[in-house]
Design an enzyme around this catalytic site. Sequence first.
Site, PDB file in Angstrom:
ATOM      1  N   ARG A  84       7.653   9.776 -35.762  1.00 53.37           N
ATOM      2  CA  ARG A  84       7.166   9.262 -34.479  1.00 53.37           C
ATOM      3  C   ARG A  84       5.642   9.375 -34.374  1.00 53.37           C
ATOM      4  O   ARG A  84       5.061   8.839 -33.445  1.00 53.37           O
ATOM      5  CB  ARG A  84       7.757  10.060 -33.316  1.00 53.37           C
ATOM      6  CG  ARG A  84       9.249  10.041 -33.249  1.00 53.37           C
ATOM      7  CD  ARG A  84       9.731   8.738 -32.691  1.00 53.37           C
ATOM      8  NE  ARG A  84      11.171   8.740 -32.604  1.00 53.37           N
ATOM      9  CZ  ARG A  84      11.869   8.134 -31.652  1.00 53.37           C
ATOM     10  NH1 ARG A  84      11.257   7.457 -30.713  1.00 53.37           N
ATOM     11  NH2 ARG A  84      13.167   8.170 -31.663  1.00 53.37           N
ATOM     12  N   ARG A 123      21.929  -1.941 -22.241  1.00 52.61           N
ATOM     13  CA  ARG A 123      22.603  -1.331 -23.403  1.00 52.61           C
ATOM     14  C   ARG A 123      23.787  -0.462 -22.966  1.00 52.61           C
ATOM     15  O   ARG A 123      23.694   0.282 -21.995  1.00 52.61           O
ATOM     16  CB  ARG A 123      21.602  -0.456 -24.169  1.00 52.61           C
ATOM     17  CG  ARG A 123      22.278   0.381 -25.242  1.00 52.61           C
ATOM     18  CD  ARG A 123      21.314   0.937 -26.229  1.00 52.61           C
ATOM     19  NE  ARG A 123      20.308   1.827 -25.635  1.00 52.61           N
ATOM     20  CZ  ARG A 123      19.301   2.332 -26.329  1.00 52.61           C
ATOM     21  NH1 ARG A 123      19.155   2.038 -27.603  1.00 52.61           N
ATOM     22  NH2 ARG A 123      18.427   3.120 -25.743  1.00 52.61           N
ATOM     23  N   ARG A 151      23.010   5.305 -21.753  1.00 54.39           N
ATOM     24  CA  ARG A 151      22.299   6.523 -22.156  1.00 54.39           C
ATOM     25  C   ARG A 151      21.511   7.103 -20.986  1.00 54.39           C
ATOM     26  O   ARG A 151      20.972   6.363 -20.162  1.00 54.39           O
ATOM     27  CB  ARG A 151      21.343   6.200 -23.313  1.00 54.39           C
ATOM     28  CG  ARG A 151      22.000   6.397 -24.639  1.00 54.39           C
ATOM     29  CD  ARG A 151      21.175   6.010 -25.808  1.00 54.39           C
ATOM     30  NE  ARG A 151      19.757   6.353 -25.777  1.00 54.39           N
ATOM     31  CZ  ARG A 151      18.929   6.069 -26.773  1.00 54.39           C
ATOM     32  NH1 ARG A 151      19.373   5.459 -27.856  1.00 54.39           N
ATOM     33  NH2 ARG A 151      17.655   6.381 -26.698  1.00 54.39           N
ATOM     34  N   ARG A 162       8.966   6.168 -22.650  1.00 54.58           N
ATOM     35  CA  ARG A 162       9.200   6.060 -24.102  1.00 54.58           C
ATOM     36  C   ARG A 162       8.305   4.981 -24.709  1.00 54.58           C
ATOM     37  O   ARG A 162       7.805   5.139 -25.828  1.00 54.58           O
ATOM     38  CB  ARG A 162      10.683   5.760 -24.357  1.00 54.58           C
ATOM     39  CG  ARG A 162      11.554   7.004 -24.167  1.00 54.58           C
ATOM     40  CD  ARG A 162      12.986   6.690 -23.817  1.00 54.58           C
ATOM     41  NE  ARG A 162      13.647   5.865 -24.785  1.00 54.58           N
ATOM     42  CZ  ARG A 162      14.695   5.081 -24.502  1.00 54.58           C
ATOM     43  NH1 ARG A 162      15.180   5.022 -23.280  1.00 54.58           N
ATOM     44  NH2 ARG A 162      15.260   4.387 -25.449  1.00 54.58           N
TER      45      ARG A 162
HETATM   46  P1  AP5 Z   1      19.081  -0.612 -30.138  1.00 52.34           P
HETATM   47  O1  AP5 Z   1      19.447  -1.009 -31.518  1.00 52.34           O
HETATM   48  O2  AP5 Z   1      19.918   0.417 -29.454  1.00 52.34           O
HETATM   49  O3  AP5 Z   1      17.525  -0.216 -30.057  1.00 52.34           O
HETATM   50  P2  AP5 Z   1      16.710   0.964 -30.746  1.00 52.34           P
HETATM   51  O4  AP5 Z   1      15.476   0.380 -31.342  1.00 52.34           O
HETATM   52  O5  AP5 Z   1      17.608   1.768 -31.640  1.00 52.34           O
HETATM   53  O6  AP5 Z   1      16.290   1.751 -29.435  1.00 52.34           O
HETATM   54  P3  AP5 Z   1      16.410   3.277 -29.025  1.00 52.34           P
HETATM   55  O7  AP5 Z   1      16.308   3.289 -27.517  1.00 52.34           O
HETATM   56  O8  AP5 Z   1      17.609   3.928 -29.621  1.00 52.34           O
HETATM   57  O9  AP5 Z   1      15.120   3.836 -29.641  1.00 52.34           O
HETATM   58  P4  AP5 Z   1      14.382   5.110 -29.205  1.00 52.34           P
HETATM   59  O10 AP5 Z   1      13.410   5.243 -30.309  1.00 52.34           O
HETATM   60  O11 AP5 Z   1      13.818   5.072 -27.839  1.00 52.34           O
HETATM   61  O12 AP5 Z   1      15.547   6.203 -29.099  1.00 52.34           O
HETATM   62  P5  AP5 Z   1      16.126   7.248 -30.128  1.00 52.34           P
HETATM   63  O13 AP5 Z   1      17.599   7.224 -29.950  1.00 52.34           O
HETATM   64  O14 AP5 Z   1      15.567   7.072 -31.497  1.00 52.34           O
HETATM   65  O15 AP5 Z   1      19.048  -1.959 -29.264  1.00 52.34           O
HETATM   66  C1  AP5 Z   1      18.780  -1.901 -27.871  1.00 52.34           C
HETATM   67  C2  AP5 Z   1      19.675  -2.921 -27.126  1.00 52.34           C
HETATM   68  O16 AP5 Z   1      19.312  -4.240 -27.526  1.00 52.34           O
HETATM   69  C3  AP5 Z   1      21.171  -2.776 -27.447  1.00 52.34           C
HETATM   70  O17 AP5 Z   1      21.881  -2.979 -26.263  1.00 52.34           O
HETATM   71  C4  AP5 Z   1      21.455  -3.898 -28.464  1.00 52.34           C
HETATM   72  O18 AP5 Z   1      22.782  -4.392 -28.347  1.00 52.34           O
HETATM   73  C5  AP5 Z   1      20.450  -4.965 -28.040  1.00 52.34           C
HETATM   74  N1  AP5 Z   1      19.954  -5.734 -29.187  1.00 52.34           N
HETATM   75  C6  AP5 Z   1      19.514  -5.247 -30.379  1.00 52.34           C
HETATM   76  N2  AP5 Z   1      19.104  -6.246 -31.179  1.00 52.34           N
HETATM   77  C7  AP5 Z   1      19.281  -7.388 -30.456  1.00 52.34           C
HETATM   78  C8  AP5 Z   1      19.014  -8.777 -30.718  1.00 52.34           C
HETATM   79  N3  AP5 Z   1      18.515  -9.177 -31.901  1.00 52.34           N
HETATM   80  N4  AP5 Z   1      19.276  -9.661 -29.732  1.00 52.34           N
HETATM   81  C9  AP5 Z   1      19.793  -9.274 -28.551  1.00 52.34           C
HETATM   82  N5  AP5 Z   1      20.070  -7.994 -28.240  1.00 52.34           N
HETATM   83  C10 AP5 Z   1      19.808  -7.065 -29.177  1.00 52.34           C
HETATM   84  O19 AP5 Z   1      15.532   8.610 -29.560  1.00 52.34           O
HETATM   85  C11 AP5 Z   1      15.941   9.139 -28.303  1.00 52.34           C
HETATM   86  C12 AP5 Z   1      15.234  10.441 -28.011  1.00 52.34           C
HETATM   87  O20 AP5 Z   1      15.539  11.422 -29.041  1.00 52.34           O
HETATM   88  C13 AP5 Z   1      13.695  10.394 -27.980  1.00 52.34           C
HETATM   89  O21 AP5 Z   1      13.208   9.924 -26.753  1.00 52.34           O
HETATM   90  C14 AP5 Z   1      13.359  11.875 -28.255  1.00 52.34           C
HETATM   91  O22 AP5 Z   1      13.557  12.686 -27.126  1.00 52.34           O
HETATM   92  C15 AP5 Z   1      14.396  12.248 -29.318  1.00 52.34           C
HETATM   93  N6  AP5 Z   1      13.922  11.975 -30.682  1.00 52.34           N
HETATM   94  C16 AP5 Z   1      14.492  11.111 -31.580  1.00 52.34           C
HETATM   95  N7  AP5 Z   1      13.784  11.095 -32.736  1.00 52.34           N
HETATM   96  C17 AP5 Z   1      12.750  11.963 -32.564  1.00 52.34           C
HETATM   97  C18 AP5 Z   1      11.653  12.380 -33.393  1.00 52.34           C
HETATM   98  N8  AP5 Z   1      11.490  11.886 -34.624  1.00 52.34           N
HETATM   99  N9  AP5 Z   1      10.782  13.279 -32.891  1.00 52.34           N
HETATM  100  C19 AP5 Z   1      10.939  13.799 -31.657  1.00 52.34           C
HETATM  101  N10 AP5 Z   1      11.942  13.448 -30.812  1.00 52.34           N
HETATM  102  C20 AP5 Z   1      12.839  12.529 -31.260  1.00 52.34           C
END
Ligand code: AP5
Length: 220
Positions: A84, A123, A151, A162
Amino acid sequence: MRLLLLGPPGSGKGTQAQRLAAMTGARHIATGDLVRAEIGAGTELGRRIKDYNDRGDLVPDELILGLVRPYLTKGSWILDGLPRDEAQARALDEMLKEMGVGLDRVIVLVMPDDALIMRLLGRVQSVATAKTYHVTYDPPPQDDPGPFVRRADDTPEDVRRRLEIYHAETEPLQRYYAGRGLLRQVNTRGPIDTVAAAILQAVDDDPARPTPGHRVKGPG
Ligand code: AP5
């Protein structure tokens, strides 16, 4: 194949990683899923990281790196959600060096913020299958029994937070990986299958050859 997926919240990292894992047999490692599983299991670590996750803040580096380390094996994987920021990128490099493995490609999923917000606010995730859908763009199929839940961090306020963190800390990483010829950008504004095909094409692209029209955005 060892692939990093970078991109803002809602750009489709999880959706595409699930799809690519099914197509290629690579393992999908999602740091957000690891975080939510730990919170859901009510472990001591889960209690420590819950507040960060629920308000859209990053979990401290030592905790997230400790969570992901056991999954970084020598086989094929798609890493979604880490690094990140530059400190995490350097720590990841260090872990991979210790294991004697390299990264094959870093894909950045690109999409404007207003469209990302629409995606995140629609989502849903299946409790039964853990698959992610969108109420309008990718509705759950009949054979997924659900139930379907949203979520905790998909509120308008947390999504804005975010996105701010992404633009300030994660987006500049594009320069970090572009310098090594590993980076390719893929526009994710299209049908899910079309985006998956574009990612696979970018994975096969010769690292020594710049992609036509390739641009690296970011400060500096
Ligand atoms: P989706 O595929 O769910 O999107 P994404 O990019 O995976 O989004 P996230 O919200 O999961 O990313 P994030 O980085 O905020 O969260 P993360 O879980 O990593 O798609 C989104 C929606 O769009 C879905 O409904 C899907 O159906 C739709 N969609 C997708 N493609 C489409 C298309 N082509 N056309 C139409 N619709 C489409 O992290 C969560 C939390 O965990 C962070 O905030 C933090 O607190 C912690 N965390 C995770 N990793 C770390 C790290 N490395 N360091 C510190 N904290 C961390």
